[in-house]
Design an enzyme around this catalytic site. Structure first.
Site, PDB file in Angstrom:
ATOM      1  N   SER A 128       0.829  -1.207   0.000  1.00  0.00           N
ATOM      2  CA  SER A 128       0.000   0.000   0.000  1.00  0.00           C
ATOM      3  C   SER A 128       0.864   1.258   0.000  1.00  0.00           C
ATOM      4  CB  SER A 128      -0.849  -0.006   1.271  1.00  0.00           C
ATOM      5  OG  SER A 128      -1.334   1.289   1.551  1.00  0.00           O
ATOM      6  N   GLU A 130       0.272   3.597   1.790  1.00  0.00           N
ATOM      7  CA  GLU A 130       0.369   3.991   3.207  1.00  0.00           C
ATOM      8  C   GLU A 130       1.750   3.660   3.775  1.00  0.00           C
ATOM      9  OE1 GLU A 130      -1.815   5.327   5.830  1.00  0.00           O
ATOM     10  OE2 GLU A 130      -2.580   6.217   4.002  1.00  0.00           O
ATOM     11  N   TYR A 152      -1.642   0.228  10.623  1.00  0.00           N
ATOM     12  CA  TYR A 152      -1.915  -0.396   9.319  1.00  0.00           C
ATOM     13  C   TYR A 152      -0.683  -0.282   8.411  1.00  0.00           C
ATOM     14  CZ  TYR A 152      -3.589  -0.896   4.537  1.00  0.00           C
ATOM     15  OH  TYR A 152      -3.717  -1.273   3.232  1.00  0.00           O
TER      16      TYR A 152
HETATM   17  O1  G4F Z   1     -10.368   6.855   2.479  1.00  0.00           O
HETATM   18  P1  G4F Z   1      -9.381   6.750   3.576  1.00  0.00           P
HETATM   19  O2  G4F Z   1      -9.868   6.138   4.850  1.00  0.00           O
HETATM   20  O3  G4F Z   1      -8.138   5.988   2.957  1.00  0.00           O
HETATM   21  P2  G4F Z   1      -6.604   5.881   3.374  1.00  0.00           P
HETATM   22  O4  G4F Z   1      -6.420   6.095   4.823  1.00  0.00           O
HETATM   23  O5  G4F Z   1      -5.835   6.767   2.458  1.00  0.00           O
HETATM   24  O6  G4F Z   1      -6.279   4.353   3.063  1.00  0.00           O
HETATM   25  C1  G4F Z   1      -6.785   3.681   1.916  1.00  0.00           C
HETATM   26  O7  G4F Z   1      -5.842   3.687   0.887  1.00  0.00           O
HETATM   27  C2  G4F Z   1      -4.625   2.976   1.153  1.00  0.00           C
HETATM   28  C3  G4F Z   1      -3.735   3.109  -0.057  1.00  0.00           C
HETATM   29  O8  G4F Z   1      -2.937   4.238   0.115  1.00  0.00           O
HETATM   30  C4  G4F Z   1      -4.941   1.545   1.492  1.00  0.00           C
HETATM   31  F1  G4F Z   1      -3.803   0.855   1.738  1.00  0.00           F
HETATM   32  C5  G4F Z   1      -5.872   1.494   2.682  1.00  0.00           C
HETATM   33  O9  G4F Z   1      -6.212   0.138   2.956  1.00  0.00           O
HETATM   34  C6  G4F Z   1      -7.125   2.253   2.341  1.00  0.00           C
HETATM   35  O10 G4F Z   1      -7.748   1.590   1.278  1.00  0.00           O
HETATM   36  O11 G4F Z   1      -8.816   8.207   3.959  1.00  0.00           O
HETATM   37  C7  G4F Z   1      -8.278   9.065   2.986  1.00  0.00           C
HETATM   38  C8  G4F Z   1      -7.995  10.425   3.616  1.00  0.00           C
HETATM   39  C9  G4F Z   1      -7.231  10.381   4.941  1.00  0.00           C
HETATM   40  O12 G4F Z   1      -6.247  11.364   4.911  1.00  0.00           O
HETATM   41  C10 G4F Z   1      -8.273  10.736   5.997  1.00  0.00           C
HETATM   42  O13 G4F Z   1      -7.755  11.406   7.136  1.00  0.00           O
HETATM   43  O14 G4F Z   1      -9.245  11.055   3.902  1.00  0.00           O
HETATM   44  C11 G4F Z   1      -9.159  11.673   5.185  1.00  0.00           C
HETATM   45  N1  G4F Z   1     -10.518  11.814   5.715  1.00  0.00           N
HETATM   46  C12 G4F Z   1     -11.118  12.997   5.994  1.00  0.00           C
HETATM   47  N2  G4F Z   1     -12.338  12.769   6.488  1.00  0.00           N
HETATM   48  C13 G4F Z   1     -11.355  10.819   6.041  1.00  0.00           C
HETATM   49  C14 G4F Z   1     -12.507  11.421   6.529  1.00  0.00           C
HETATM   50  N3  G4F Z   1     -11.216   9.487   5.935  1.00  0.00           N
HETATM   51  C15 G4F Z   1     -12.272   8.712   6.308  1.00  0.00           C
HETATM   52  N4  G4F Z   1     -12.172   7.379   6.174  1.00  0.00           N
HETATM   53  N5  G4F Z   1     -13.426   9.260   6.811  1.00  0.00           N
HETATM   54  C16 G4F Z   1     -13.583  10.618   6.949  1.00  0.00           C
HETATM   55  O15 G4F Z   1     -14.635  11.078   7.398  1.00  0.00           O
END
Ligand code: G4F
Length: 332
Positions: A128, A130, A152
């Site tokens: 990933s 990440e 993670y």
């Molecule tokens: O959609 P996210 O939860 O994805 P994240 O953390 O980037 O991870 C995903 O992608 C990775 C590949 O780089 C995978 F390995 C992993 O398994 C997963 O699929 O969050 C994306 C961004 C973060 O910066 C988070 O802080 O969105 C920001 N965010 C802002 N508000 C939020 C929210 N994330 C989530 N989940 N929910 C919110 O309300």
């Protein structure tokens, strides 16, 4: 003879697209599925509804080496795609222990069982972006040092190194995909893209009046999962195992995603989005953007879906989904 593949995590977004892709190429596809999922097939196997009748399901538990060993002792596979993981970054802060156990031990069990029983089976590990975390260079490529920012991320760095070590120590064909964020209408509701498109659809249909989000300034390189699973397959068709970044090479903020998704529904995101400090992460990954030159050159892989089309597809899918079950959606 048709090739035979095993996919762990087949019930997830990537597993379901990969299963469809491999079936279209004439593969015999097997999916490793937890027994508990089989007890609620309508809910847990819903992403496989287009192809379930063409799959062979292997009930197993990735928490148990004996269970994984048993699957590989019954049947030979040409390729094994190890996608199963606790993949929600925020949850890994809440429970780092189970994230580590599933993501590290689960990977180790699959590799160890393969080494013992089927060392010729080609192995794909779902790494990933990440792993880059607090990025040391931009854009990130295969040689960029890792600096994970969450349990993670730490678990994925360990899985990556386990896979590399089996390649180097035992001569096994192990490839690591370093996939940047990849989304689709099949994305889980906990991830920000789907949370936004589902939230916009609810607001548009009068089922909600606001959407609570965390950090709007985080930037991600978002592609379409259907494109990315093709890169996984191509990695296992090469002469030897290697590591590949899979990304679009474009980055956008969560705020831009909101702007586009609300805009597509004829709404202004500033009227509906509320920032909630509780959703912020203890350590954030601020900026991800990948350089997929190696995948372009060696795999001849290119993403087809751009950011705008991805947002549109996800929004329209959620509008359709919620319009068809508006009364139940109101209760969500
Ligand atoms: O959609 P996210 O939860 O994805 P994240 O953390 O980037 O991870 C995903 O992608 C990775 C590949 O780089 C995978 F390995 C992993 O398994 C997963 O699929 O969050 C994306 C961004 C973060 O910066 C988070 O802080 O969105 C920001 N965010 C802002 N508000 C939020 C929210 N994330 C989530 N989940 N929910 C919110 O309300």
């Amino acid at each position: 003879m048709n090739k035979r593949a095993l996919i762990t995590g087949i019930t997830g977004q990537d597993g379901s697209y990969l299963a469809e892709h491999l079936l279209s190429l004439g593969y015999e596809v097997h999916g490793l599925v937890r027994r508990v999922a089989l007890e609620q097939p309508d809910e847990r196997l819903s992403r496989l509804r287009n192809c379930l009748d063409r799959l062979q399901i292997q009930p197993a538990n990735l928490d148990s080496y004996a269970s994984v060993f048993h699957v590989f002792s019954k049947q030979e596979f040409d390729e094994c795609y190890h996608l199963a993981a606790q993949s929600f970054v925020a949850e890994s802060f809440a429970d780092g222990f189970s994230t580590m156990a599933t993501n590290i031990d689960g990977t180790h069990y699959v590799l160890a069982a393969l080494r013992e029983l089927q060392p010729k089976c080609r192995f794909y590990f779902a790494g990933s972006s990440e792993m880059f975390g607090k990025v040391r260079e931009t854009p990130q490529r295969e040689t960029t040092p890792f600096h994970p920012r969450s349990p993670y991320g730490v678990s994925k760095v360990t899985g990556f190194h386990l896979s590399m070590n089996y390649r180097e120590a035992y001569g096994m064909f192990c490839s690591n995909g370093i996939l940047f964020n990849h989304e689709s209408p099949r994305r889980g509701l906990e991830f920000v893209t789907r949370k936004i498109t589902h939230g916009v659809a609810r607001i548009k249909l009068g089922l909600a009046s606001e959407l609570k989000l965390g950090n709007l300034e985080a930037k991600r390189d978002w592609g379409h999962a259907r494109d990315y699973v093709k890169a996984m397959h191509l990695m296992l068709q090469q002469a030897e195992g290697s590591d590949y970044v899979v990304a679009t090479g474009e980055t956008h903020s969560v705020r831009e995603f909101c702007e586009l998704a609300f805009g597509e529904a004829g709404l202004d995101y500033r009227e509906y989005v509320r920032q909630d400090k509780a959703v912020y992460r203890p350590a954030e990954v601020d900026l991800l953007i990948g350089d997929a030159s190696k995948a372009h050159k060696e795999l001849k892989w290119q993403p087809k879906v751009d950011f705008r089309s991805l947002v549109k597809e996800m929004l329209h899918s959620d509008l359709e989904l919620l319009s068809s079950r508006a009364p139940q959606a109101a209760a969500l």
